[in-house]
Design an enzyme around this catalytic site. Structure first.
Site, PDB file in Angstrom:
ATOM      1  N   LYS A 115      -7.786  -4.382   5.281  1.00 55.33           N
ATOM      2  CA  LYS A 115      -6.988  -3.143   5.214  1.00 55.33           C
ATOM      3  C   LYS A 115      -7.344  -2.286   4.008  1.00 55.33           C
ATOM      4  O   LYS A 115      -7.064  -1.094   3.987  1.00 55.33           O
ATOM      5  CB  LYS A 115      -5.491  -3.464   5.234  1.00 55.33           C
ATOM      6  CG  LYS A 115      -5.055  -4.018   6.581  1.00 55.33           C
ATOM      7  CD  LYS A 115      -3.611  -3.766   6.921  1.00 55.33           C
ATOM      8  CE  LYS A 115      -3.386  -4.111   8.373  1.00 55.33           C
ATOM      9  NZ  LYS A 115      -2.092  -3.861   8.890  1.00 55.33           N
ATOM     10  N   LYS A 196      -8.946  -7.659  16.924  1.00 55.97           N
ATOM     11  CA  LYS A 196      -7.565  -7.950  17.338  1.00 55.97           C
ATOM     12  C   LYS A 196      -6.872  -6.684  17.848  1.00 55.97           C
ATOM     13  O   LYS A 196      -7.022  -5.618  17.249  1.00 55.97           O
ATOM     14  CB  LYS A 196      -6.813  -8.488  16.115  1.00 55.97           C
ATOM     15  CG  LYS A 196      -5.392  -8.915  16.358  1.00 55.97           C
ATOM     16  CD  LYS A 196      -4.717  -9.267  15.038  1.00 55.97           C
ATOM     17  CE  LYS A 196      -4.193  -8.038  14.305  1.00 55.97           C
ATOM     18  NZ  LYS A 196      -2.727  -7.898  14.286  1.00 55.97           N
ATOM     19  N   LYS A 199      -1.629  -2.255  16.299  1.00 57.01           N
ATOM     20  CA  LYS A 199      -0.897  -0.985  16.389  1.00 57.01           C
ATOM     21  C   LYS A 199      -1.667   0.138  15.733  1.00 57.01           C
ATOM     22  O   LYS A 199      -1.768   1.231  16.259  1.00 57.01           O
ATOM     23  CB  LYS A 199       0.440  -1.096  15.633  1.00 57.01           C
ATOM     24  CG  LYS A 199       1.460  -1.982  16.238  1.00 57.01           C
ATOM     25  CD  LYS A 199       2.770  -1.768  15.471  1.00 57.01           C
ATOM     26  CE  LYS A 199       3.492  -3.064  15.257  1.00 57.01           C
ATOM     27  NZ  LYS A 199       3.158  -3.724  13.989  1.00 57.01           N
TER      28      LYS A 199
HETATM   29  N1  AQP Z   1      -3.339  -8.920  18.804  1.00 60.09           N
HETATM   30  C1  AQP Z   1      -2.389  -9.801  18.589  1.00 60.09           C
HETATM   31  N2  AQP Z   1      -2.357 -10.971  19.277  1.00 60.09           N
HETATM   32  C2  AQP Z   1      -1.360 -11.883  19.070  1.00 60.09           C
HETATM   33  N3  AQP Z   1      -0.355 -11.676  18.170  1.00 60.09           N
HETATM   34  C3  AQP Z   1      -0.362 -10.527  17.469  1.00 60.09           C
HETATM   35  N4  AQP Z   1       0.483 -10.034  16.545  1.00 60.09           N
HETATM   36  C4  AQP Z   1       0.043  -8.812  16.152  1.00 60.09           C
HETATM   37  N5  AQP Z   1      -1.074  -8.487  16.796  1.00 60.09           N
HETATM   38  C5  AQP Z   1      -1.356  -9.535  17.638  1.00 60.09           C
HETATM   39  C6  AQP Z   1       1.678 -10.713  16.072  1.00 60.09           C
HETATM   40  O1  AQP Z   1       2.769  -9.817  16.170  1.00 60.09           O
HETATM   41  C7  AQP Z   1       3.663 -10.060  15.095  1.00 60.09           C
HETATM   42  C8  AQP Z   1       3.990  -8.799  14.379  1.00 60.09           C
HETATM   43  O2  AQP Z   1       2.839  -8.197  13.857  1.00 60.09           O
HETATM   44  P1  AQP Z   1       3.040  -7.098  12.707  1.00 60.09           P
HETATM   45  O3  AQP Z   1       3.629  -5.882  13.238  1.00 60.09           O
HETATM   46  O4  AQP Z   1       3.786  -7.689  11.610  1.00 60.09           O
HETATM   47  O5  AQP Z   1       1.688  -6.806  12.088  1.00 60.09           O
HETATM   48  P2  AQP Z   1       0.271  -6.873  12.558  1.00 60.09           P
HETATM   49  O6  AQP Z   1      -0.099  -8.280  12.799  1.00 60.09           O
HETATM   50  O7  AQP Z   1      -0.522  -6.226  11.506  1.00 60.09           O
HETATM   51  O8  AQP Z   1       0.278  -6.040  13.890  1.00 60.09           O
HETATM   52  P3  AQP Z   1      -0.596  -4.865  14.153  1.00 60.09           P
HETATM   53  O9  AQP Z   1      -0.360  -4.527  15.555  1.00 60.09           O
HETATM   54  O10 AQP Z   1      -2.009  -5.186  13.783  1.00 60.09           O
HETATM   55  O11 AQP Z   1       0.024  -3.764  13.203  1.00 60.09           O
HETATM   56  P4  AQP Z   1      -0.685  -2.874  12.123  1.00 60.09           P
HETATM   57  O12 AQP Z   1      -1.792  -2.235  12.849  1.00 60.09           O
HETATM   58  O13 AQP Z   1       0.406  -1.937  11.712  1.00 60.09           O
HETATM   59  O14 AQP Z   1      -1.158  -3.718  11.005  1.00 60.09           O
HETATM   60  C9  AQP Z   1       3.011 -11.119  14.204  1.00 60.09           C
HETATM   61  O15 AQP Z   1       3.562 -12.371  14.523  1.00 60.09           O
HETATM   62  C10 AQP Z   1       1.568 -11.057  14.594  1.00 60.09           C
HETATM   63  O16 AQP Z   1       0.909 -12.291  14.404  1.00 60.09           O
END
Ligand code: AQP
Length: 331
Positions: A115, A196, A199
């Site tokens: 990040k 992965k 969001k």
């Molecule tokens: N691609 C994924 N596959 C399985 N699990 C996932 N999680 C996120 N992406 C996947 C799980 O969702 C929960 C919440 O995630 P988060 O919002 O805390 O943060 P993140 O992991 O950083 O999700 P994003 O979508 O990638 O958000 P941004 O882009 O804002 O950083 C966690 O349990 C995570 O493991």
């Protein structure tokens, strides 16, 4: 037998996607009747990249994420749902833990590295993110943390911090365990199955993720357009990342083993697999969307869950913080 307490959360940084559902929310729902459950919308975490914060929208986004938990099947009769910033102890404990965290532990976090890559300035919040996450978890005497695979390293850090604090100041924290779902622990991007599903990536790439509030037709279209390859290989150890990802999504939605899926589609074009994945995903999304619409139409119904949940978890957080203050000699 003493009950097992689960804690987990999602950041209100955008629309929730299929990865959030299959990696996190579904395992929360599956085990909620055999555990004590604390599910948090981690809005303080959403501040770590301030350029992306929209103050006018953040509060709404937090409520929408809470409503999505309930729409996905979280039962307020057995699970607490609340917004992190409403419990001040998260920030206080994060500071105490910051003071026992070696800098090197944070600098080696892969999420921090990815990040912060290419950014001109990197905020302290981005580096300290896993310490706040550790505070979230340790505040509730958590035994298990059901998350997706991407969170493995952060939960390991939380365990190390609990052990270090207990060693320095006496037995204070429960040392939590990570739990992963049997399938769907790492859902990959539909447009790039080497990354992965996320969001933040999905914001500028319309075919990257299926959002939980995508209209069924739109969700199906995204899956039909998913990147695969020009061959016809379903063997999980040799198939392309895109095909393995689609089989993984199907298995996570239906419970069918990947090897059985591979055997069933052998010799057929990928269009057949995509069609089945699209149907399975739409079947997951439709009931969630119907319940989400009800919660969004009725803010009082959401408040009727959030208000008592917040009071219940506040009592746990205050107890833990009293123990922490006594242990370190503050307050
Ligand atoms: N691609 C994924 N596959 C399985 N699990 C996932 N999680 C996120 N992406 C996947 C799980 O969702 C929960 C919440 O995630 P988060 O919002 O805390 O943060 P993140 O992991 O950083 O999700 P994003 O979508 O990638 O958000 P941004 O882009 O804002 O950083 C966690 O349990 C995570 O493991």
């Amino acid at each position: 037998m003493a009950s097992i307490r689960a804690f987990s959360g999602v950041q209100p940084t955008g629309r929730l996607h299929l990865g959030n559902l299959l990696g996190a929310l579904r395992q929360w729902v599956a085990h909620q009747h055999t555990r004590e459950n604390v599910f948090c919308v981690v809005d303080l975490h959403a501040l770590t990249i301030p350029e992306k914060v929209d103050p006018a929208q953040l509060r709404d986004a937090s409520r929408r994420v809470a409503a999505t938990y309930l729409a996905a099947g979280i039962d307020p009769a057995v699970s607490r749902v609340f917004i992190q910033s409403h419990i001040r102890e998260h920030a206080e404990l994060a500071w105490v833990l910051t003071c026992v965290t070696p800098l090197g532990w944070l600098e080696r976090m892969t999420q921090f590295k990815s990040k912060s890559e290419g950014r001109e300035t990197v905020g302290h919040g981005l580096l300290a993110y896993p310490v706040l996450q550790a505070a979230d978890i340790l505040l509730y005497d958590t035994h298990v943390v059901p998350v997706g695979e991407d969170q493995k390293q952060h939960i390991e850090l939380t365990r190390d911090l609990a052990i270090r604090f207990n060693h320095l100041f006496g037995d204070t924290f429960v040392v939590p365990e990570l739990t992963l779902p049997p399938a769907g622990a790492r859902v990959m991007g539909l447009d790039d199955p080497t990354a992965k599903m996320s969001k933040s990536i999905a914001v500028d790439r319309p075919n990257h993720a299926v959002f939980l509030d995508d209209a069924p037709k739109k969700a199906a279209k995204k899956i039909m357009r998913a990147v695969t390859d020009s061959g016809c290989d379903y063997n999980p150890s040799t198939a392309s990342a895109g095909v393995v990802n689609l089989m993984g999504i199907l298995g996570a939605c239906t419970g069918e083993a990947i090897d059985d899926i591979a055997a069933r589609f052998e010799g057929q074009g990928y269009g057949y697999l995509k069609k089945e994945v699209a149907d399975a995903v739409v079947a997951e999304l439709e009931p969630i969307q119907a319940r989400l619409a009800e919660y969004l139409d009725d803010p009082a119904a959401l408040d009727a869950v959030l208000t008592p949940s917040t009071e219940a978890v506040r009592a746990i957080a205050q107890d833990t913080m009293a123990r922490v203050r006594a242990a370190v000699g503050i307050g």
